[in-house]
Design an enzyme around this catalytic site. Sequence first.
Site, PDB file in Angstrom:
ATOM      1  N   ASN A  32      -0.527  33.880  -2.451  1.00  9.67           N
ATOM      2  CA  ASN A  32      -0.158  32.482  -2.208  1.00  9.67           C
ATOM      3  C   ASN A  32       0.804  32.326  -1.040  1.00  9.67           C
ATOM      4  O   ASN A  32       1.022  31.221  -0.552  1.00  9.67           O
ATOM      5  CB  ASN A  32       0.443  31.856  -3.472  1.00  9.67           C
ATOM      6  CG  ASN A  32      -0.636  31.562  -4.497  1.00  9.67           C
ATOM      7  OD1 ASN A  32      -1.810  31.486  -4.161  1.00  9.67           O
ATOM      8  ND2 ASN A  32      -0.243  31.428  -5.744  1.00  9.67           N
TER       9      ASN A  32
ATOM     10  N   HIS B  60       0.224  38.956 -12.033  1.00  9.98           N
ATOM     11  CA  HIS B  60      -0.379  37.709 -11.548  1.00  9.98           C
ATOM     12  C   HIS B  60      -1.876  37.869 -11.273  1.00  9.98           C
ATOM     13  O   HIS B  60      -2.279  38.465 -10.273  1.00  9.98           O
ATOM     14  CB  HIS B  60       0.363  37.243 -10.280  1.00  9.98           C
ATOM     15  CG  HIS B  60      -0.090  35.908  -9.785  1.00  9.98           C
ATOM     16  ND1 HIS B  60      -0.149  35.583  -8.441  1.00  9.98           N
ATOM     17  CD2 HIS B  60      -0.529  34.815 -10.446  1.00  9.98           C
ATOM     18  CE1 HIS B  60      -0.583  34.345  -8.322  1.00  9.98           C
ATOM     19  NE2 HIS B  60      -0.823  33.861  -9.511  1.00  9.98           N
TER      20      HIS B  60
ATOM     21  N   GLU C  46      -1.600  40.999  -8.900  1.00 12.95           N
ATOM     22  CA  GLU C  46      -0.321  41.350  -8.286  1.00 12.95           C
ATOM     23  C   GLU C  46       0.639  41.827  -9.378  1.00 12.95           C
ATOM     24  O   GLU C  46       0.829  41.128 -10.383  1.00 12.95           O
ATOM     25  CB  GLU C  46       0.271  40.126  -7.576  1.00 12.95           C
ATOM     26  CG  GLU C  46      -0.599  39.653  -6.429  1.00 12.95           C
ATOM     27  CD  GLU C  46      -0.138  38.344  -5.804  1.00 12.95           C
ATOM     28  OE1 GLU C  46      -0.440  38.132  -4.612  1.00 12.95           O
ATOM     29  OE2 GLU C  46       0.504  37.525  -6.486  1.00 12.95           O
TER      30      GLU C  46
ATOM     31  N   SER D 163       2.558  31.882 -11.320  1.00 10.64           N
ATOM     32  CA  SER D 163       2.169  31.938  -9.903  1.00 10.64           C
ATOM     33  C   SER D 163       3.289  31.472  -8.993  1.00 10.64           C
ATOM     34  O   SER D 163       3.268  31.775  -7.806  1.00 10.64           O
ATOM     35  CB  SER D 163       0.916  31.114  -9.611  1.00 10.64           C
ATOM     36  OG  SER D 163       0.557  30.292 -10.640  1.00 10.64           O
TER      37      SER D 163
HETATM   38  N1  LIG Z   1      -5.088  28.211 -13.347  1.00  6.72           N
HETATM   39  C1  LIG Z   1      -4.885  29.032 -12.324  1.00  6.72           C
HETATM   40  O1  LIG Z   1      -5.616  29.010 -11.314  1.00  6.72           O
HETATM   41  C2  LIG Z   1      -3.760  30.033 -12.375  1.00  6.72           C
HETATM   42  C3  LIG Z   1      -3.827  31.170 -11.565  1.00  6.72           C
HETATM   43  C4  LIG Z   1      -2.822  32.131 -11.654  1.00  6.72           C
HETATM   44  C5  LIG Z   1      -1.751  31.932 -12.514  1.00  6.72           C
HETATM   45  N2  LIG Z   1      -1.698  30.794 -13.273  1.00  6.72           N
HETATM   46  C6  LIG Z   1      -0.558  30.664 -14.213  1.00  6.72           C
HETATM   47  O2  LIG Z   1      -0.988  30.998 -15.519  1.00  6.72           O
HETATM   48  C7  LIG Z   1      -0.298  30.216 -16.487  1.00  6.72           C
HETATM   49  C8  LIG Z   1      -1.297  29.453 -17.346  1.00  6.72           C
HETATM   50  O3  LIG Z   1      -2.117  28.674 -16.539  1.00  6.72           O
HETATM   51  P1  LIG Z   1      -3.491  28.057 -17.082  1.00  6.72           P
HETATM   52  O4  LIG Z   1      -4.193  27.494 -15.911  1.00  6.72           O
HETATM   53  O5  LIG Z   1      -4.196  29.034 -17.951  1.00  6.72           O
HETATM   54  O6  LIG Z   1      -2.919  26.852 -17.970  1.00  6.72           O
HETATM   55  P2  LIG Z   1      -3.649  26.022 -19.127  1.00  6.72           P
HETATM   56  O7  LIG Z   1      -2.998  24.697 -19.158  1.00  6.72           O
HETATM   57  O8  LIG Z   1      -5.133  26.127 -19.007  1.00  6.72           O
HETATM   58  O9  LIG Z   1      -3.238  26.817 -20.475  1.00  6.72           O
HETATM   59  C9  LIG Z   1      -1.922  26.937 -20.932  1.00  6.72           C
HETATM   60  C10 LIG Z   1      -1.951  27.148 -22.438  1.00  6.72           C
HETATM   61  O10 LIG Z   1      -0.627  27.490 -22.849  1.00  6.72           O
HETATM   62  C11 LIG Z   1      -0.366  26.842 -24.087  1.00  6.72           C
HETATM   63  N3  LIG Z   1       1.071  26.755 -24.262  1.00  6.72           N
HETATM   64  C12 LIG Z   1       1.942  25.902 -23.685  1.00  6.72           C
HETATM   65  N4  LIG Z   1       3.199  26.175 -24.070  1.00  6.72           N
HETATM   66  C13 LIG Z   1       3.120  27.244 -24.911  1.00  6.72           C
HETATM   67  C14 LIG Z   1       4.094  28.011 -25.623  1.00  6.72           C
HETATM   68  N5  LIG Z   1       5.385  27.730 -25.552  1.00  6.72           N
HETATM   69  N6  LIG Z   1       3.662  29.046 -26.362  1.00  6.72           N
HETATM   70  C15 LIG Z   1       2.360  29.347 -26.443  1.00  6.72           C
HETATM   71  N7  LIG Z   1       1.393  28.646 -25.808  1.00  6.72           N
HETATM   72  C16 LIG Z   1       1.772  27.614 -25.039  1.00  6.72           C
HETATM   73  C17 LIG Z   1      -1.080  25.503 -23.982  1.00  6.72           C
HETATM   74  O11 LIG Z   1      -1.341  24.971 -25.259  1.00  6.72           O
HETATM   75  C18 LIG Z   1      -2.351  25.899 -23.220  1.00  6.72           C
HETATM   76  O12 LIG Z   1      -3.407  26.209 -24.116  1.00  6.72           O
HETATM   77  C19 LIG Z   1       0.683  29.351 -15.699  1.00  6.72           C
HETATM   78  O13 LIG Z   1       1.911  30.016 -15.624  1.00  6.72           O
HETATM   79  C20 LIG Z   1       0.017  29.265 -14.326  1.00  6.72           C
HETATM   80  O14 LIG Z   1       0.939  29.013 -13.291  1.00  6.72           O
HETATM   81  C21 LIG Z   1      -2.685  29.854 -13.256  1.00  6.72           C
END
Ligand SMILES: NC(=O)c1ccc[n+]([C@@H]2O[C@H](COP(=O)([O-])OP(=O)(O)OC[C@H]3O[C@@H](n4cnc5c(N)ncnc54)[C@H](O)[C@@H]3O)[C@@H](O)[C@H]2O)c1
Length: 497
Positions: A183, A133, A145, A112
């Site tokens: 965003n 995204h 996106e 994001s």
């Molecule tokens: N949560 C939101 O609202 C949101 C919205 C849009 C985009 N995002 C983006 O999506 C991505 C994930 O966010 P999330 O909220 O699901 O996070 P989260 O913390 O819920 O999940 C992330 C997962 O990735 C795993 N992980 C970490 N490093 C890793 C690696 N090297 N290889 C494989 N797995 C790995 C972790 O163990 C965890 O289970 C981020 O880039 C975030 O910016 C999040």
Amino acid sequence: MAGAGAMGRGIAQIAAQAGSTVRIYDTQPEAVQRAIQELGAQWDRLQEKGRMDAAAVQAAKGRLHAAATLQDLADCDLVVEAIVERLDVKKAFFAELEGIVGPEAVLATNTSSLSVTAIATALKRPQRFAGYHFFNPVALMKVVEVIAGFKTDPAVCEGLTAYAKQMGHTPVQAQDTPGFIVNHAGRGYNTEALRIAGEGVADFATIDRILRDQVGFKLGPFELMDLTGLDVSHPVMESVYRQYYDEPRYRPSVITAQRLAGNVLGRKTGEGFYRYADGKAQVPAEPAAPKVDDIPPVWVSTRAARRAELYQLLKDLGAKVETGQSPSPQALTLVAPLGFDVTTVAVVERLDPARTVGIDMLIEDSATKRRVLATNPATRADMHDAAHALFARDGKPVSVIRDSAGFVTQRVVATIVNIASDMCQQRICTPKDLETAVTLGLGYPLGPLAMGDRWGPTNVLEVLFNMQTVYGDPRYRPSPWLRRRGAIGLSLLQEES
Ligand SMILES: NC(=O)c1ccc[n+]([C@@H]2O[C@H](COP(=O)([O-])OP(=O)(O)OC[C@H]3O[C@@H](n4cnc5c(N)ncnc54)[C@H](O)[C@@H]3O)[C@@H](O)[C@H]2O)c1
């Protein structure tokens, strides 16, 4: 799918529902098992509610597989990454992945806030890489996106766009810029509301009420920040501001910085802009309209916005309306400025400030569920009360705020329209995609450009010009895109990006 967290789970869900075989990989195997269990339970619930039939649920469950190692993603046509939001970790992940998948596999990141182009530098073939995204919760937020990095092959974006539609989502195309579309466009709402609160114009609950009732936002900005949590929203404000080299339009607020430092985050800590008891916000009651037996005659400034409508409204409310060139010595004097404060108008129009009250007429009265009045520091208490009582006569709620250029609605609406216009100026996306992304991704009642058109592009421009004069702050400088289209409408030229 790489990453079995909140986002990875949601993306895996819609991909499996769309008929794809999905393999989920995570460095924590238990996260994968949890994701598969939770998605199974989720599909069972959808079946109970009659939203999916038994065969579709069985099929979706059958398409979902755990990937024990990264090697298990070797035969994937598309890998969507939703792992931790760190550039070094994402780059290392994609560098390793590229050595495993086939040469034609498409690779995408759900980042994001990081640059798609920067992540792509880890790859030997950055042409196959793009941003994809999604929003949380993925299954309900039906927009995605599609972001081309510097070297992305357009065919990759076309493929991701088609696949988004297959998953039942609406794809929008964004340039690789900070905050992409949603965003970035969302910067105006919270930051301007924080500025209004920071100036002591009104309290949090009043600002929320005004923006819900006048503009039709589902949640006020402070309710929204309490829901998201300042641990999430303040860093996004800082990140977009810093990445745009301190562009004043996106300037964050010390209010949220201090609250974040104090761990006053919102619902998740039980206290934010509101206190929460049993999950319910404790909202302070609104002051009741005063009872005034004898309301003085009312005179309306000749320069009032929507003057004819204001006249009619006053008549409908049973006011004695004066029609002379200037107010009689008893008259309550009403002004309805766009972007100027009541004090300035009283001085410029040579009105008696003690009897002068302002009303926000940016949006027509019939389209709002609340009226907003502003007093100036010299307004007499009897005039304040008379205006409040008069405008509350038909039962419509009235908020009386401190004098501020642009009231609340004008400031927030003009800021949202201006930021969106500047995004069009920068060609971050087409005006049409901007409107789609904001209505689906932020849930605004109208897209920002439609909002500008609905309440008058020239009115919005007037608000910005006058606010820039009062504040001398480049934050209110109108975007050239808005200035050029001010006279002809903002969504008229939607086919032009
Ligand atoms: N949560 C939101 O609202 C949101 C919205 C849009 C985009 N995002 C983006 O999506 C991505 C994930 O966010 P999330 O909220 O699901 O996070 P989260 O913390 O819920 O999940 C992330 C997962 O990735 C795993 N992980 C970490 N490093 C890793 C690696 N090297 N290889 C494989 N797995 C790995 C972790 O163990 C965890 O289970 C981020 O880039 C975030 O910016 C999040």
